[in-house]
Write an enzyme that holds these catalytic residues in place. Structure first.
Site, PDB file in Angstrom:
ATOM      1  N   HIS A 100       0.742  -1.228   0.237  1.00  0.00           N
ATOM      2  CA  HIS A 100      -0.175   0.099  -0.024  1.00  0.00           C
ATOM      3  C   HIS A 100       0.866   1.473   0.004  1.00  0.00           C
ATOM      4  O   HIS A 100       0.402   2.534  -0.117  1.00  0.00           O
ATOM      5  CB  HIS A 100      -0.891  -0.032   1.045  1.00  0.00           C
ATOM      6  N   ASP A 123     -10.062  -0.214   3.666  1.00  0.00           N
ATOM      7  CA  ASP A 123      -9.189  -0.824   4.437  1.00  0.00           C
ATOM      8  C   ASP A 123      -9.241  -1.249   5.735  1.00  0.00           C
ATOM      9  O   ASP A 123     -10.086  -0.584   6.499  1.00  0.00           O
ATOM     10  CB  ASP A 123      -7.728   0.328   4.196  1.00  0.00           C
ATOM     11  N   HIS A 125      -6.987  -0.830   7.909  1.00  0.00           N
ATOM     12  CA  HIS A 125      -5.935  -0.284   8.748  1.00  0.00           C
ATOM     13  C   HIS A 125      -6.259   1.127   8.317  1.00  0.00           C
ATOM     14  O   HIS A 125      -6.678   1.690   7.121  1.00  0.00           O
ATOM     15  CB  HIS A 125      -4.578  -0.407   8.410  1.00  0.00           C
ATOM     16  N   ASP A 127      -3.538   3.385   8.084  1.00  0.00           N
ATOM     17  CA  ASP A 127      -2.325   3.899   7.430  1.00  0.00           C
ATOM     18  C   ASP A 127      -1.950   5.344   7.494  1.00  0.00           C
ATOM     19  O   ASP A 127      -1.644   6.065   6.794  1.00  0.00           O
ATOM     20  CB  ASP A 127      -2.294   3.591   5.855  1.00  0.00           C
ATOM     21  N   HIS A 140       4.302   0.858   4.194  1.00  0.00           N
ATOM     22  CA  HIS A 140       2.916   0.571   3.613  1.00  0.00           C
ATOM     23  C   HIS A 140       1.899   1.108   4.909  1.00  0.00           C
ATOM     24  O   HIS A 140       0.633   1.119   4.626  1.00  0.00           O
ATOM     25  CB  HIS A 140       2.803  -0.648   3.401  1.00  0.00           C
ATOM     26  N   ASP A 227      -7.501  -1.836  -0.051  1.00  0.00           N
ATOM     27  CA  ASP A 227      -6.450  -2.777   0.253  1.00  0.00           C
ATOM     28  C   ASP A 227      -7.236  -4.136   0.549  1.00  0.00           C
ATOM     29  O   ASP A 227      -8.230  -4.003   1.205  1.00  0.00           O
ATOM     30  CB  ASP A 227      -5.979  -2.235   1.713  1.00  0.00           C
ATOM     31  N   ASP A 229      -6.929  -6.387   2.327  1.00  0.00           N
ATOM     32  CA  ASP A 229      -7.118  -6.593   3.557  1.00  0.00           C
ATOM     33  C   ASP A 229      -8.354  -6.234   4.286  1.00  0.00           C
ATOM     34  O   ASP A 229      -8.642  -6.598   5.498  1.00  0.00           O
ATOM     35  CB  ASP A 229      -5.720  -6.572   4.643  1.00  0.00           C
ATOM     36  N   GLU A 272      -1.966  -5.030  -2.104  1.00  0.00           N
ATOM     37  CA  GLU A 272      -1.526  -6.081  -1.052  1.00  0.00           C
ATOM     38  C   GLU A 272      -2.051  -7.461  -1.244  1.00  0.00           C
ATOM     39  O   GLU A 272      -2.202  -8.219  -0.446  1.00  0.00           O
ATOM     40  CB  GLU A 272      -2.101  -5.581   0.251  1.00  0.00           C
TER      41      GLU A 272
END
Length: 300
Positions: A100, A123, A125, A127, A140, A227, A229, A272
Site C-alpha cells: 500500500h 482498508d 487499517h 495507514d 505501507h 486494500d 485486507d 496488497e
C-alpha cells in the site's frame, strides 16, 4: 465513469516486510483482469509495470525509523509521473499493487488534476502512521498520512507539492485495526471513518450511501484506494496483514456496485495481493471481480 483505462502494475514489496506482494500485479493479470474490463466495455491500455529496484539489504531502517526509504521514494516518484501522464491524457488510471505504500505515488500523480479531491480508503487499517509513531517502520502503514502532508519530507513532497488531500475529504471504510496515534489523529481532525461496527450495525448499503453523499457534495474527483485486507481473511487470505472480522466478498461487491452506479470514482488502486500467502489465487480473483463491479459489470 471513464472507460478509457490505463493499467499500471507496481510490483513493490519494500513498504512492508513480508515478501511476495510484488507478484500481486501479475496475479491479477493472470486472473483475467484485462478480459474482465473489456467485457464491461472498457478500452484497456496495459502500461506494464513500474521498475522497482532492490536494495542491497531489505528492511533496513534509517534514522527516522523508515524501512527502505530511498527505494520507496524512487518507485513512487516514477509512479507519480506515470499516473500524472495518464490523467493528463484523459484516461482512467487503474493501479495494481504491490504493497500500500504505492498509494503515495498514485495520489501524487492524480491530485494534480483536482482542486478538491476526495479519497475513499477501503482498508482494515488507517495507514496514518509516521516514522515517529510506527511500531514497525513499514511505509505501507503510512501512505494516507504522507498524502495529508504528514511525515518525512522525501515522501510528502513527491510530485512537488503537499498535501494531496485534506482530512475533511477522506472517508475510511472497513477499519478495525488502528494504532493509538492514528485514533488520536482521526478524532482531532474529524476524519470520517466507518468501522466494522457501523457496517455491521447499519449495513454496507447505508454506509456507502452516506459516504458517497458526503464526498459528492464537496469534491471534484474521488480516488478509491482498496486494500484487499479490508476483506475478511476467509474471503481474501492472500494479504500480508490479515485482520479477522472484515467485510465479506459480497458486501465489498455491493460497495463497488454502488460506486459504479453513482459514477464518482475517477481513479483507483487495488493493493496488497500476495500470491505466496494466497490459496489458489483466491485473493487475486476476488480483486478482479471487485474491479469488474467497479466498472459496471452486471449479472443482467
Amino acid at each position: 465513469m471513464n472507460k478509457m483505462v490505463s493499467m499500471i502494475g507496481v510490483p513493490m514489496d519494500l513498504g512492508q516486510n513480508r515478501r511476495g506482494v510484488d507478484m500481486g500485479p501479475s496475479a491479477m493479470r493472470y486472473a483475467g483482469l484485462v478480459e474482465r474490463l473489456q467485457e464491461t466495455g472498457c478500452s484497456v491500455n496495459d502500461l506494464g509495470d513500474i521498475e522497482v529496484g532492490r536494495p542491497e539489504a531489505l528492511d533496513v531502517k534509517n534514522a527516522d525509523n523508515l524501512k527502505d526509504l530511498e527505494e520507496v521514494v524512487t518507485v513512487n516518484e516514477r509512479l507519480a509521473d506515470t499516473v500524472k501522464n495518464v490523467v493528463q491524457a484523459g484516461r482512467f488510471p487503474l493501479i495494481l499493487g504491490g504493497d500500500h505504500s504505492i498509494a503515495i505515488g498514485t495520489l501524487a500523480g492524480v491530485a494534480h488534476k483536482y482542486n478538491n479531491m476526495g479519497v475513499i480508503w477501503y482498508d482494515a487499517h488507517g495507514d496514518l502512521n509516521t516514522g515517529a509513531t510506527s511500531p514497525s517502520g513499514n511505509i505501507h502503514g503510512m501512505p494516507l498520512a504522507v498524502s495529508l502532508g504528514i511525515g518525512h519530507p522525501s515522501l510528502t513532497e513527491i510530485g512537488g507539492y503537499k498535501p494531496k488531500v485534506t482530512p475533511d475529504n477522506i472517508v475510511i471504510i472497513g477499519a478495525r485495526s488502528l494504532d493509538p496515534e492514528e485514533r488520536e489523529y482521526i478524532q482531532a481532525q474529524g476524519v470520517r471513518v466507518y468501522t466494522m461496527h457501523e457496517i455491521d450495525r447499519d449495513g454496507m448499503a447505508a454506509v456507502m450511501n452516506d459516504a458517497i453523499a458526503f464526498l459528492e457534495a464537496k469534491t471534484d474527483g474521488v480516488h478509491l484506494s482498496l486494500d484487499l485486507d479490508a476483506l475478511d481473511p476467509q474471503h481474501a487470505p492472500g494479504v500480508g496483514t490479515p485482520v479477522v472480522g472484515g467485510t465479506t466478498y459480497r458486501e465489498t461487491h455491493l460497495a463497488m456496485e454502488m460506486l459504479a452506479h453513482r459514477q464518482i470514482i475517477t481513479s483507483a488502486e487495488f493493493v496488497e495481493v500476495n500470491p505466496i500467502l494466497d490459496v489458489r489465487n483466491q485473493t487475486a480473483e476476488a480483486a478482479v471481480g471487485l474491479i469488474g463491479s467497479l466498472f459496471g459489470e452486471k449479472l443482467l
